[in-house]
Design a protein around this motif. Structure first.
Motif, PDB file in Angstrom:
ATOM      1  N   PRO A  64       0.795  -1.224   0.000  1.00 35.47           N
ATOM      2  CA  PRO A  64       0.000   0.000   0.000  1.00 35.47           C
ATOM      3  C   PRO A  64       0.833   1.283   0.000  1.00 35.47           C
ATOM      4  N   THR A  65       0.182   2.364  -0.400  1.00 37.90           N
ATOM      5  CA  THR A  65       0.598   3.745  -0.129  1.00 37.90           C
ATOM      6  C   THR A  65       1.974   4.122  -0.663  1.00 37.90           C
ATOM      7  N   GLY A  66       2.392   3.505  -1.751  1.00 41.27           N
ATOM      8  CA  GLY A  66       3.607   3.942  -2.423  1.00 41.27           C
ATOM      9  C   GLY A  66       4.904   3.443  -1.834  1.00 41.27           C
ATOM     10  N   SER A  67       4.866   2.506  -0.892  1.00 41.36           N
ATOM     11  CA  SER A  67       6.110   2.004  -0.292  1.00 41.36           C
ATOM     12  C   SER A  67       7.038   1.396  -1.328  1.00 41.36           C
ATOM     13  N   PHE A  68       6.465   0.835  -2.390  1.00 41.92           N
ATOM     14  CA  PHE A  68       7.267   0.218  -3.449  1.00 41.92           C
ATOM     15  C   PHE A  68       8.211   1.232  -4.101  1.00 41.92           C
ATOM     16  N   LEU A  69       7.834   2.500  -4.100  1.00 41.43           N
ATOM     17  CA  LEU A  69       8.618   3.532  -4.778  1.00 41.43           C
ATOM     18  C   LEU A  69       9.912   3.865  -4.041  1.00 41.43           C
ATOM     19  N   LEU A  70      10.091   3.323  -2.830  1.00 40.01           N
ATOM     20  CA  LEU A  70      11.345   3.534  -2.112  1.00 40.01           C
ATOM     21  C   LEU A  70      12.504   2.801  -2.760  1.00 40.01           C
ATOM     22  N   LEU A  71      12.201   1.879  -3.682  1.00 39.41           N
ATOM     23  CA  LEU A  71      13.256   1.207  -4.453  1.00 39.41           C
ATOM     24  C   LEU A  71      13.632   2.118  -5.616  1.00 39.41           C
ATOM     25  N   GLU A  72      14.721   2.872  -5.455  1.00 40.78           N
ATOM     26  CA  GLU A  72      15.054   3.873  -6.468  1.00 40.78           C
ATOM     27  C   GLU A  72      15.691   3.260  -7.707  1.00 40.78           C
ATOM     28  N   ASN A  73      16.352   2.105  -7.559  1.00 38.52           N
ATOM     29  CA  ASN A  73      17.015   1.460  -8.683  1.00 38.52           C
ATOM     30  C   ASN A  73      16.018   0.612  -9.461  1.00 38.52           C
ATOM     31  N   ARG A  74      15.955   0.804 -10.770  1.00 39.85           N
ATOM     32  CA  ARG A  74      14.970   0.093 -11.583  1.00 39.85           C
ATOM     33  C   ARG A  74      15.145  -1.424 -11.500  1.00 39.85           C
ATOM     34  N   ASN A  75      16.388  -1.896 -11.518  1.00 38.26           N
ATOM     35  CA  ASN A  75      16.617  -3.338 -11.438  1.00 38.26           C
ATOM     36  C   ASN A  75      16.076  -3.913 -10.128  1.00 38.26           C
ATOM     37  N   ASP A  76      16.251  -3.173  -9.035  1.00 39.16           N
ATOM     38  CA  ASP A  76      15.694  -3.614  -7.757  1.00 39.16           C
ATOM     39  C   ASP A  76      14.170  -3.691  -7.832  1.00 39.16           C
ATOM     40  N   SER A  77      13.574  -2.714  -8.494  1.00 39.88           N
ATOM     41  CA  SER A  77      12.114  -2.710  -8.629  1.00 39.88           C
ATOM     42  C   SER A  77      11.631  -3.921  -9.414  1.00 39.88           C
ATOM     43  N   ILE A  78      12.296  -4.192 -10.526  1.00 40.34           N
ATOM     44  CA  ILE A  78      11.913  -5.346 -11.349  1.00 40.34           C
ATOM     45  C   ILE A  78      12.110  -6.640 -10.571  1.00 40.34           C
ATOM     46  N   ASN A  79      13.229  -6.751  -9.859  1.00 39.46           N
ATOM     47  CA  ASN A  79      13.488  -7.950  -9.068  1.00 39.46           C
ATOM     48  C   ASN A  79      12.449  -8.132  -7.967  1.00 39.46           C
ATOM     49  N   ALA A  80      12.006  -7.020  -7.373  1.00 38.69           N
ATOM     50  CA  ALA A  80      10.973  -7.107  -6.339  1.00 38.69           C
ATOM     51  C   ALA A  80       9.662  -7.638  -6.925  1.00 38.69           C
ATOM     52  N   LEU A  81       9.280  -7.120  -8.087  1.00 39.32           N
ATOM     53  CA  LEU A  81       8.045  -7.595  -8.723  1.00 39.32           C
ATOM     54  C   LEU A  81       8.150  -9.070  -9.096  1.00 39.32           C
ATOM     55  N   LYS A  82       9.331  -9.491  -9.552  1.00 38.97           N
ATOM     56  CA  LYS A  82       9.536 -10.913  -9.853  1.00 38.97           C
ATOM     57  C   LYS A  82       9.437 -11.747  -8.580  1.00 38.97           C
ATOM     58  N   CYS A  83       9.985 -11.221  -7.490  1.00 35.56           N
ATOM     59  CA  CYS A  83       9.929 -11.919  -6.209  1.00 35.56           C
ATOM     60  C   CYS A  83       8.478 -12.042  -5.738  1.00 35.56           C
ATOM     61  N   PHE A  84       7.714 -10.975  -5.893  1.00 40.86           N
ATOM     62  CA  PHE A  84       6.292 -11.032  -5.551  1.00 40.86           C
ATOM     63  C   PHE A  84       5.605 -12.133  -6.364  1.00 40.86           C
ATOM     64  N   TYR A  85       5.875 -12.136  -7.669  1.00 41.27           N
ATOM     65  CA  TYR A  85       5.237 -13.101  -8.572  1.00 41.27           C
ATOM     66  C   TYR A  85       5.540 -14.537  -8.131  1.00 41.27           C
ATOM     67  N   GLU A  86       6.808 -14.797  -7.808  1.00 40.10           N
ATOM     68  CA  GLU A  86       7.210 -16.149  -7.436  1.00 40.10           C
ATOM     69  C   GLU A  86       6.629 -16.584  -6.094  1.00 40.10           C
ATOM     70  N   HIS A  87       6.301 -15.632  -5.242  1.00 37.89           N
ATOM     71  CA  HIS A  87       5.730 -15.979  -3.937  1.00 37.89           C
ATOM     72  C   HIS A  87       4.206 -16.051  -3.958  1.00 37.89           C
TER      73      HIS A  87
END
Length: 251
Positions: free
Chosen positions: A107-130
């Motif tokens: 919620p509430t934009g916490s995801f945007l604290l990942l400033e590096n694009r690769n980290d953001s993509i990796n986080a979304l992949k991690c979400f998907y796998e879980h």
């Protein structure tokens, strides 16, 4: 020395955004999740502002956060309410947990604290796998609109013991190519008009276009994406200052 999460920022967060405090998100997420019987995960859980109301609604919710100070508060608030939650000190971009989840919420934009694009993509992949098959990700973003570097704003809070905490926030960098901004946050605690504690924090925020973020989710494998604004389900955003929520499924 700059830190990502400081003790004073945790203290301010706890005062400014107490358990159950809502921007419309608590009610929205509770409604979107109310029929789930399985586990839910909240990355960047913080002190449990949203997690605890969801637990109180009878849902099973785990949480992760990089901040041990935030997690310690979350655990204590769960304990005093006799609520159970599995909480892990992990980051969003590379966590590995023993469960699969029916829903993951950010919620509430916490995801945007990942400033590096690769980290953001990796986080979304991690979400998907879980996520379990048919599970869904519900995630908020917002668009950066403040580009005035060098301007400092000040906020103050009074602690339960009567101390004064001040926050001076200065936007120091805006990177239009890589789509992130960085602010420097200076926290100071005062007691009887004497400065007793100072902490500096580097605070990054990424931003994404609405359709850009949809394409990123699709590229990872998410489908059936629904976009909402200001916690009104299915209402596509029309203004730059709205909270934008994506609900996407793992098939």
């Amino acid at each position: 020395m700059f830190s990502f999460y400081s003790k004073l920022s945790t203290e301010v967060y706890d005062i400014d955004k107490p358990i159950g405090h809502s921007f419309g998100d608590v009610e929205f997420y509770r409604e979107r999740l109310e029929n789930l019987d399985g586990r839910i995960l909240e990355p960047a859980v913080g002190t449990g502002r949203i997690l605890i109301p969801l637990l109180e609604a009878g849902l099973t919710v785990d949480g992760i956060d990089v901040s041990c100070e935030m997690l310690d508060l979350c655990r204590s608030y769960c304990k005093e309410r006799e609520l159970k939650s599995e909480l892990y000190q992990e980051n969003m971009q590379s966590f590995s947990l023993p469960h699969r989840y029916e829903a993951i919420i950010v919620p509430t934009g916490s995801f945007l604290l990942l400033e590096n694009r690769n980290d953001s993509i990796n986080a979304l992949k991690c979400f998907y796998e879980h996520l379990s098959l048919g599970g869904r990700l519900i995630i908020d973003i917002f668009v950066q609109t403040n580009f005035k570097t060098g301007v400092t704003s000040t906020r103050t809070w009074t602690t339960p013991t009567g101390d004064l905490i001040t926050l001076n926030e200065t936007l120091v960098e805006v990177n239009f190519i890589n789509q992130y901004a960085v602010s420097h946050m200076r926290y100071e605690k005062w007691r009887n008009k004497k400065l007793i504690q100072t902490e500096l924090e580097r605070f990054p925020l990424r931003w994404y276009g609405v359709e850009e973020f949809r394409l990123i989710l699709e590229s990872i494998g998410f489908s059936d994406i629904i976009i909402s604004s200001d916690y009104k389900f299915g209402q596509y955003p029309t203004k730059e200052d709205q909270i934008i929520t994506f609900e996407a499924y793992r098939k």
